[in-house]
Design an enzyme around this catalytic site. Structure first.
Site, mmCIF file in Angstrom:
data_model
loop_
_atom_site.group_PDB
_atom_site.id
_atom_site.type_symbol
_atom_site.label_atom_id
_atom_site.label_comp_id
_atom_site.label_asym_id
_atom_site.label_seq_id
_atom_site.Cartn_x
_atom_site.Cartn_y
_atom_site.Cartn_z
ATOM 1 N N SER A 147 -12.912 -21.188 28.805
ATOM 2 C CA SER A 147 -11.715 -20.858 28.035
ATOM 3 C C SER A 147 -11.029 -19.659 28.677
ATOM 4 O O SER A 147 -11.700 -18.729 29.148
ATOM 5 C CB SER A 147 -12.090 -20.495 26.598
ATOM 6 O OG SER A 147 -10.954 -19.962 25.938
ATOM 7 N N TYR A 160 -18.166 -16.360 21.213
ATOM 8 C CA TYR A 160 -17.536 -17.511 21.898
ATOM 9 C C TYR A 160 -17.384 -17.218 23.387
ATOM 10 O O TYR A 160 -17.744 -18.030 24.234
ATOM 11 C CB TYR A 160 -16.183 -17.777 21.253
ATOM 12 C CG TYR A 160 -15.385 -18.917 21.853
ATOM 13 C CD1 TYR A 160 -15.738 -20.244 21.629
ATOM 14 C CD2 TYR A 160 -14.248 -18.654 22.629
ATOM 15 C CE1 TYR A 160 -14.991 -21.277 22.161
ATOM 16 C CE2 TYR A 160 -13.488 -19.685 23.157
ATOM 17 C CZ TYR A 160 -13.863 -20.998 22.922
ATOM 18 O OH TYR A 160 -13.120 -22.029 23.449
HETATM 19 P P1 NAP Z 1 -11.720 -29.708 18.540
HETATM 20 O O1 NAP Z 1 -10.353 -30.228 18.308
HETATM 21 O O2 NAP Z 1 -12.377 -28.907 17.464
HETATM 22 O O3 NAP Z 1 -12.664 -30.930 18.951
HETATM 23 C C1 NAP Z 1 -14.015 -30.671 19.230
HETATM 24 C C2 NAP Z 1 -14.722 -31.970 19.540
HETATM 25 O O4 NAP Z 1 -16.089 -31.640 19.837
HETATM 26 C C3 NAP Z 1 -14.729 -32.960 18.411
HETATM 27 O O5 NAP Z 1 -14.556 -34.252 18.936
HETATM 28 C C4 NAP Z 1 -16.125 -32.806 17.829
HETATM 29 O O6 NAP Z 1 -16.597 -34.033 17.284
HETATM 30 C C5 NAP Z 1 -16.931 -32.468 19.055
HETATM 31 N N1 NAP Z 1 -18.194 -31.787 18.789
HETATM 32 C C6 NAP Z 1 -18.399 -30.652 18.098
HETATM 33 N N2 NAP Z 1 -19.714 -30.370 18.064
HETATM 34 C C7 NAP Z 1 -20.340 -31.339 18.765
HETATM 35 C C8 NAP Z 1 -21.693 -31.610 19.083
HETATM 36 N N3 NAP Z 1 -22.679 -30.806 18.672
HETATM 37 N N4 NAP Z 1 -21.982 -32.707 19.826
HETATM 38 C C9 NAP Z 1 -20.997 -33.536 20.237
HETATM 39 N N5 NAP Z 1 -19.694 -33.344 19.954
HETATM 40 C C10 NAP Z 1 -19.381 -32.254 19.218
HETATM 41 O O7 NAP Z 1 -11.767 -28.780 19.846
HETATM 42 P P2 NAP Z 1 -10.793 -28.709 21.129
HETATM 43 O O8 NAP Z 1 -9.775 -27.668 20.880
HETATM 44 O O9 NAP Z 1 -10.373 -30.068 21.523
HETATM 45 O O10 NAP Z 1 -11.801 -28.078 22.213
HETATM 46 C C11 NAP Z 1 -12.420 -28.831 23.229
HETATM 47 C C12 NAP Z 1 -12.996 -27.861 24.251
HETATM 48 O O11 NAP Z 1 -11.962 -27.039 24.794
HETATM 49 C C13 NAP Z 1 -14.035 -26.900 23.681
HETATM 50 O O12 NAP Z 1 -15.089 -26.725 24.605
HETATM 51 C C14 NAP Z 1 -13.264 -25.604 23.519
HETATM 52 O O13 NAP Z 1 -14.103 -24.458 23.569
HETATM 53 C C15 NAP Z 1 -12.340 -25.685 24.717
HETATM 54 N N6 NAP Z 1 -11.130 -24.869 24.589
HETATM 55 C C16 NAP Z 1 -10.221 -25.120 23.600
HETATM 56 C C17 NAP Z 1 -9.088 -24.316 23.496
HETATM 57 C C18 NAP Z 1 -8.076 -24.523 22.427
HETATM 58 O O14 NAP Z 1 -7.191 -23.646 22.268
HETATM 59 N N7 NAP Z 1 -8.094 -25.623 21.683
HETATM 60 C C19 NAP Z 1 -8.893 -23.264 24.411
HETATM 61 C C20 NAP Z 1 -9.846 -23.048 25.399
HETATM 62 C C21 NAP Z 1 -10.961 -23.854 25.477
HETATM 63 P P3 NAP Z 1 -17.280 -34.149 15.833
HETATM 64 O O15 NAP Z 1 -16.183 -33.892 14.819
HETATM 65 O O16 NAP Z 1 -17.808 -35.527 15.803
HETATM 66 O O17 NAP Z 1 -18.332 -33.084 15.799
#
Ligand code: NAP
Length: 252
Positions: A147, A160
């Protein structure tokens, strides 16, 4: 473990995308399917969303299955790879997208929140990398998720950010440990992206302030990050290895 059957051709390259039921992971799964991959859409609890995405991709003539597995659990990760191999025939690409974020000052962080964040973000990535070392085809690609928050050192992000620092270390070292296999290991480090993970717990004003931070003056969209992952797993990134690609509109 739930699966939806698919029948890709023997030569079709296969990608596992963890946490692909929504947010960035769902967009990555969609993009890789459009790029010609057969895709294993992993989720932990959002079965309806994962299965709906599979149906949507299949309706477009693309190849996908949904596979339930908590990445924090090594036996479930093993089963994720086994199911993918059984249903789609092989594994060429691993995208370690699953992750959680709950911001809270370090002093107020509970043991449970610390454990959950490290279990999913760090142990989850460790579990899939260890399995990938055994199972990924030579010439494969791995993309981890860090991130851009790491570079900002904002209050509330200590736990985090520590998990994402670990993921960046895994990326640099694992790229070297796979010497001789023609497998690249990189990470993408998004800035703020408009998903539940980012918006949950933030006021409209806080979200607007984040959106103004990058010189490109908007939040990232999941498709912005899917495009970067598509590049890293595609033919043009064959010489990119052990790198962290910060995709954040120029934020940091
Ligand atoms: P999100 O919308 O909350 O989606 C997270 C996904 O991860 C969901 O499909 C969830 O599925 C799954 N998940 C959570 N716990 C899990 C587990 N134990 N095993 C398998 N799947 C699991 O998050 P996002 O924003 O798309 O983030 C995706 C990645 O990008 C993450 O690594 C995050 O740290 C990184 N990131 C995001 C941002 C941002 O601003 N959004 C910025 C920097 C980095 P379930 O509902 O089935 O659990």
């Amino acid at each position: 473990m739930t699966q939806t059957q698919a029948t890709p051709a023997q030569s079709t390259r296969v990608a596992i995308v963890t946490g692909a039921s929504r947010g960035i992971g769902a967009s990555v799964a969609q993009r890789l399917a459009q790029d010609g991959f057969a895709v294993a859409i992993n989720y932990a609890s959002s079965a309806a969303e994962a299965n709906a995405l599979v149906d949507e991709l299949k309706a477009q003539g693309l190849s996908a299955i949904a596979v339930k597995a908590d990445v924090a659990k090594p036996d479930e990760v093993r089963a994720l790879f086994e199911t993918t191999e059984a249903q789609l025939g092989r594994v060429d690409v691993l995208v370690n997208n699953a992750g959680v974020l709950k911001t809270t000052p370090l002093a107020d962080t509970s043991d449970a929140l610390y454990d959950q964040t490290f279990d999913i973000n760090v142990r989850g990535t460790f579990n899939t990398l260890r399995e990938a070392a055994k199972r990924l085809n030579d010439g494969g690609r791995i993309v981890n998720f860090s991130s851009s928050a790491l570079a900002m050192n904002l209050p509330g992000y200590a736990i985090y950010n520590a998990t994402k620092a670990a993921v960046e270390s895994f990326t640099h070292v694992f790229a070297k440990e796979l010497r001789g296999r023609q497998i690249t290991v990189n990470a993408v480090a998004p800035g703020p992206v408009a998903t539940e993970l980012f918006t949950n717990g933030k006021t409209a004003e806080q979200i607007a302030n984040f959106a103004k931070m990058p010189p490109l003056e908007r939040l990232g969209q999941p498709e912005d990050i899917a495009g970067v992952v598509s590049f890293l797993v595609g033919p043009d990134a064959g010489w990119v290895n052990g790198q962290i690609l910060r995709a954040n509109g120029g934020l940091a």
